[in-house]
Design an enzyme around this catalytic site. Structure first.
Site, PDB file in Angstrom:
ATOM      1  N   LYS A  27       0.843  -1.204   0.000  1.00  0.00           N
ATOM      2  CA  LYS A  27       0.000   0.000   0.000  1.00  0.00           C
ATOM      3  C   LYS A  27       0.876   1.250   0.000  1.00  0.00           C
ATOM      4  O   LYS A  27       0.702   2.153  -0.797  1.00  0.00           O
ATOM      5  CB  LYS A  27      -0.919  -0.034   1.230  1.00  0.00           C
ATOM      6  CG  LYS A  27      -1.802   1.179   1.360  1.00  0.00           C
ATOM      7  CD  LYS A  27      -2.739   1.065   2.547  1.00  0.00           C
ATOM      8  CE  LYS A  27      -3.422   2.397   2.782  1.00  0.00           C
ATOM      9  NZ  LYS A  27      -4.324   2.399   3.927  1.00  0.00           N
ATOM     10  N   GLU A  45      10.515  -4.552   4.505  1.00  0.00           N
ATOM     11  CA  GLU A  45      10.625  -5.975   4.112  1.00  0.00           C
ATOM     12  C   GLU A  45      10.305  -6.135   2.629  1.00  0.00           C
ATOM     13  O   GLU A  45      11.009  -6.821   1.887  1.00  0.00           O
ATOM     14  CB  GLU A  45       9.640  -6.830   4.922  1.00  0.00           C
ATOM     15  CG  GLU A  45       9.964  -6.942   6.403  1.00  0.00           C
ATOM     16  CD  GLU A  45       9.265  -5.890   7.237  1.00  0.00           C
ATOM     17  OE1 GLU A  45       8.968  -4.785   6.706  1.00  0.00           O
ATOM     18  OE2 GLU A  45       9.012  -6.157   8.431  1.00  0.00           O
ATOM     19  N   GLY A  54      -4.817  -1.677   5.117  1.00  0.00           N
ATOM     20  CA  GLY A  54      -4.006  -2.804   4.648  1.00  0.00           C
ATOM     21  C   GLY A  54      -4.685  -4.145   4.895  1.00  0.00           C
ATOM     22  O   GLY A  54      -4.768  -5.002   4.017  1.00  0.00           O
ATOM     23  N   ARG A  55      -5.212  -4.329   6.109  1.00  0.00           N
ATOM     24  CA  ARG A  55      -5.804  -5.641   6.454  1.00  0.00           C
ATOM     25  C   ARG A  55      -7.204  -5.812   5.882  1.00  0.00           C
ATOM     26  O   ARG A  55      -7.839  -6.834   6.106  1.00  0.00           O
ATOM     27  CB  ARG A  55      -5.784  -5.825   7.969  1.00  0.00           C
ATOM     28  CG  ARG A  55      -6.421  -4.704   8.764  1.00  0.00           C
ATOM     29  CD  ARG A  55      -6.096  -4.807  10.252  1.00  0.00           C
ATOM     30  NE  ARG A  55      -6.537  -3.637  11.004  1.00  0.00           N
ATOM     31  CZ  ARG A  55      -5.829  -2.529  11.175  1.00  0.00           C
ATOM     32  NH1 ARG A  55      -4.646  -2.428  10.612  1.00  0.00           N
ATOM     33  NH2 ARG A  55      -6.298  -1.519  11.888  1.00  0.00           N
ATOM     34  N   GLU A  84      -4.773  -6.719  14.771  1.00  0.00           N
ATOM     35  CA  GLU A  84      -4.244  -5.402  14.410  1.00  0.00           C
ATOM     36  C   GLU A  84      -5.359  -4.355  14.523  1.00  0.00           C
ATOM     37  O   GLU A  84      -5.107  -3.191  14.820  1.00  0.00           O
ATOM     38  CB  GLU A  84      -3.651  -5.419  12.985  1.00  0.00           C
ATOM     39  CG  GLU A  84      -2.682  -4.278  12.738  1.00  0.00           C
ATOM     40  CD  GLU A  84      -1.868  -4.420  11.452  1.00  0.00           C
ATOM     41  OE1 GLU A  84      -0.674  -4.764  11.530  1.00  0.00           O
ATOM     42  OE2 GLU A  84      -2.423  -4.173  10.361  1.00  0.00           O
ATOM     43  N   HIS A 115      -5.614 -33.401  17.643  1.00  0.00           N
ATOM     44  CA  HIS A 115      -4.517 -34.250  18.109  1.00  0.00           C
ATOM     45  C   HIS A 115      -3.365 -33.409  18.633  1.00  0.00           C
ATOM     46  O   HIS A 115      -2.239 -33.906  18.756  1.00  0.00           O
ATOM     47  CB  HIS A 115      -4.057 -35.158  16.970  1.00  0.00           C
ATOM     48  CG  HIS A 115      -5.152 -36.068  16.512  1.00  0.00           C
ATOM     49  ND1 HIS A 115      -5.395 -37.289  17.072  1.00  0.00           N
ATOM     50  CD2 HIS A 115      -6.139 -35.875  15.589  1.00  0.00           C
ATOM     51  CE1 HIS A 115      -6.457 -37.840  16.493  1.00  0.00           C
ATOM     52  NE2 HIS A 115      -6.929 -36.994  15.587  1.00  0.00           N
ATOM     53  N   LYS A 171       9.630  -0.973  14.230  1.00  0.00           N
ATOM     54  CA  LYS A 171      10.241  -0.628  12.927  1.00  0.00           C
ATOM     55  C   LYS A 171      11.350   0.394  13.130  1.00  0.00           C
ATOM     56  O   LYS A 171      12.432   0.293  12.556  1.00  0.00           O
ATOM     57  CB  LYS A 171       9.192  -0.020  11.991  1.00  0.00           C
ATOM     58  CG  LYS A 171       8.128  -0.971  11.506  1.00  0.00           C
ATOM     59  CD  LYS A 171       7.244  -0.244  10.491  1.00  0.00           C
ATOM     60  CE  LYS A 171       5.981  -0.984  10.174  1.00  0.00           C
ATOM     61  NZ  LYS A 171       5.030  -0.217   9.385  1.00  0.00           N
TER      62      LYS A 171
END
Ligand code: F6P
Length: 552
Positions: free
Chosen positions: A211, A217, A273-274, A359, A390, A514
């Site tokens: 965005k 990263e 973003g999410r 978030e 399990h 960050k």
């Protein structure tokens, strides 16, 4: 509701009434609730589009639900919802509208931001995406050497990765199997290394999803991918145009990176973003499943948007799910919420929901900036059944924690499986139904004794039960159903944030790490003369140990 004049949540009469009701209920028992109300299994259900929702196995009565709805009314959930759909700037700390719902609106809808209808722009980008997807799928889009694209590597992180990566897994059976699609997110170079090491660069297209186009990263991985491609192809910068496209709101940075803005698919700052994977961020998915399936998915989202916007409170599924979460988080001190899909295709669904929920609602100050005096977002976790059975279900069944859970299952596999495998679906679903039954009703000491279990083992073999669950059942996991499910959770998260009076659409909490990473990096490499003396003694010693191990 005027935020400044708002009474603090825990001082409202509706909150107090719920607290009193909780006290009066004492320890509500699902066995008793079902005994008192035998039709509960059909009465406490809702239908939204293709989703059948059973909320009968919850520690609630009609009175609980009524009081929860009153809390929603008193805290202005419907007003905030309407303001969101109208394009008002309800993300106040970033001064932004919150309009992911416009991304899936039909072509003729009108949604205005600052007086401008955004729907035509949304559809213009969708059309551009569709044309690009068709070109790649048909082999018309060729790389620098003239070879058609066979591999797509999506580089992004957080909301620019989790959505398309999750949906690609979910809709794998709808994908064009001639194309290889991979997702790279981690700045750990191993991620990109593993993604590209067996690919022919001449047939590889990188989709850079960010965005902001400044996320370290993503930009680092994109730069490394570009270096790899140009080196392997022994090509100059002009090869980038055929092998890189960008999904972003930031044309300037895209251009700066060297990607032709003609190959940029745009979205807008009113898409969080999410909440972005049904925007241009979904391009890789659209290439994989084709534009028509992508549209079906958007229509699924839209169906639930309309339900949330218009259904009365008693029948409003996202409202109900949001309020049930509040009931357990705020009145039973539940700390976490499990999402347990009984579909292998949903293996990344809970990871996607973690960002969406945690978030959004991982906040501790209210909209006025005051520290909240009530619990906010839960820890969201889970993996597909039956595998979890399990591993960690033991703790849900017999541990000391209350963990409300959503069980998501389907009546049939979406496509024919290999011969012989279709029969396995009944076994999968038998487990699905058995687990919520066992969690709700458990097994009493008397029942255990009646089986002849020796007395000293009775406490160990007793299941207290009374663990609340929601069951979501649909016919098949189609693109539309996926859209419906995601919108259901998006709006559930919205409801909770609205009641807790927090801004569910900012994420300032991710910033500090960050900034510190930027300061620490030169200390690791020894570049830039950074001063290790600024660090606390623990971090300084760890950095020192790292440098020693690296021989620096
Ligand atoms: O750091 C958190 C975050 O800002 C998320 O909200 C977002 O989804 C992710 O980083 C990626 O951001 P971008 O799409 O701008 O690269």
């Amino acid at each position: 509701m005027n935020a400044a004049s708002r009474t603090k949540l825990n001082q409202t009469p509706e909150w107090t009434a719920l607290a009193k009701h909780r006290e009066e209920l004492g320890a509500p028992q699902l066995r008793e609730l079902f005994a008192r109300q035998p039709e509960r299994g059909t009465a406490y259900t809702l239908r939204v589009g293709d989703l059948h929702l059973d909320y009968s196995k919850h520690l609630v009565t009609d009175e609980t639900l009524r009081l929860l709805r009153e809390l929603a009314a008193a805290t202005g959930v419907a007003e905030l919802r309407d303001a969101m759909f109208r394009g008002e700037k309800i993300n106040t700390t970033e001064d932004r509208a919150v309009l992911h719902t416009a991304l899936r609106a039909p072509r003729d809808a009108v949604v205005e931001v600052d007086g401008e209808n955004v729907v035509p722009a949304v559809h213009a980008v969708l059309d551009k995406m569709a044309s690009f997807a068709d070109q790649v799928r048909s082999g018309q889009w060729t790389g620098h050497t003239g070879k058609p694209v066979k591999n797509i590597v999506n580089i992004g992180i957080g909301g620019s990765d989790l959505g398309p990566a999750m949906a690609y897994e979910v809709l794998r059976s709808f994908t064009d199997r001639d194309l290889t699609l991979r997702f790279v997110s981690n700045v750990d170079g191993a991620d990109l290394h593993e993604a590209v090491r067996d690919l022919d660069p001449a047939e590889t297209l990188f989709v850079i999803a960010s965005k902001t186009f400044t996320t370290i990263e993503t930009i680092t991985n994109a730069t490394s991918a570009r270096d790899w491609l140009l080196t392997e192809l022994k090509a100059g910068q002009d090869a980038v145009a055929k092998h890189f496209v960008a999904l972003s709101t930031n044309a300037e940075e895209v251009e700066e990176f060297g990607i032709d803005t003609a190959n940029m698919f745009e979205f807008w700052d009113w898409v969080g973003g999410r909440y972005s994977f049904d925007s241009a961020i979904g391009l890789s998915l659209m290439v994989a499943i084709g534009p028509d399936r992508f549209r079906e998915m958007l229509d699924g989202f839209h169906l639930v948007d309309e339900h949330f916007r218009t259904a009365p409170a008693e029948e409003n599924a996202p409202l109900l799910l949001g309020l049930l979460g509040i009931w357990y988080g705020n009145f039973f001190d539940a700390q976490s919420h499990a999402v347990l899909p009984y579909s292998h295709y949903l293996s990344k669904f809970t990871a996607y929901l973690q960002q969406l929920d945690m978030e959004s609602n991982g906040k501790s100050v209210d909209r006025e900036g005051d520290r909240v005096e009530w619990q906010t977002g839960p820890v969201v976790w889970g993996t597909p059944g039956t595998n979890g059975q399990h591993a960690y279900y033991q703790l849900i069944h017999q541990g000391t924690k209350l963990i409300p859970a959503d069980f998501i299952g389907f009546a049939a596999p979406v496509h024919d499986l290999l011969p012989g495998l279709i029969a396995q679906h009944d076994l999968l679903m038998a487990n699905f139904f058995a687990q919520t039954q066992a969690l709700a009703f458990g097994k009493t000491p008397e029942e255990v004794r009646a089986e002849g279990v020796p007395e000293e083992l009775v406490p160990h073999k007793t299941f207290r039960g009374n663990h609340p669950t929601t069951t979501i059942l649909a016919d098949k996991l189609t693109p539309s159903v996926l859209g419906q499910l995601i919108a259901l959770y998006e709006h559930k998260v919205f409801v909770q944030g609205a009641v807790w009076n927090i801004d569910s659409f900012d994420q300032w909490g991710v910033e500090l790490g960050k900034v510190l990473a930027k300061k620490i990096e030169p200390l690791l490499t020894g570049d830039g003369g950074a001063d290790a003396g600024q660090l606390d003694s623990s971090t300084a010693a760890l950095v020192d140990a790292y440098r020693t191990l690296r021989g620096r």
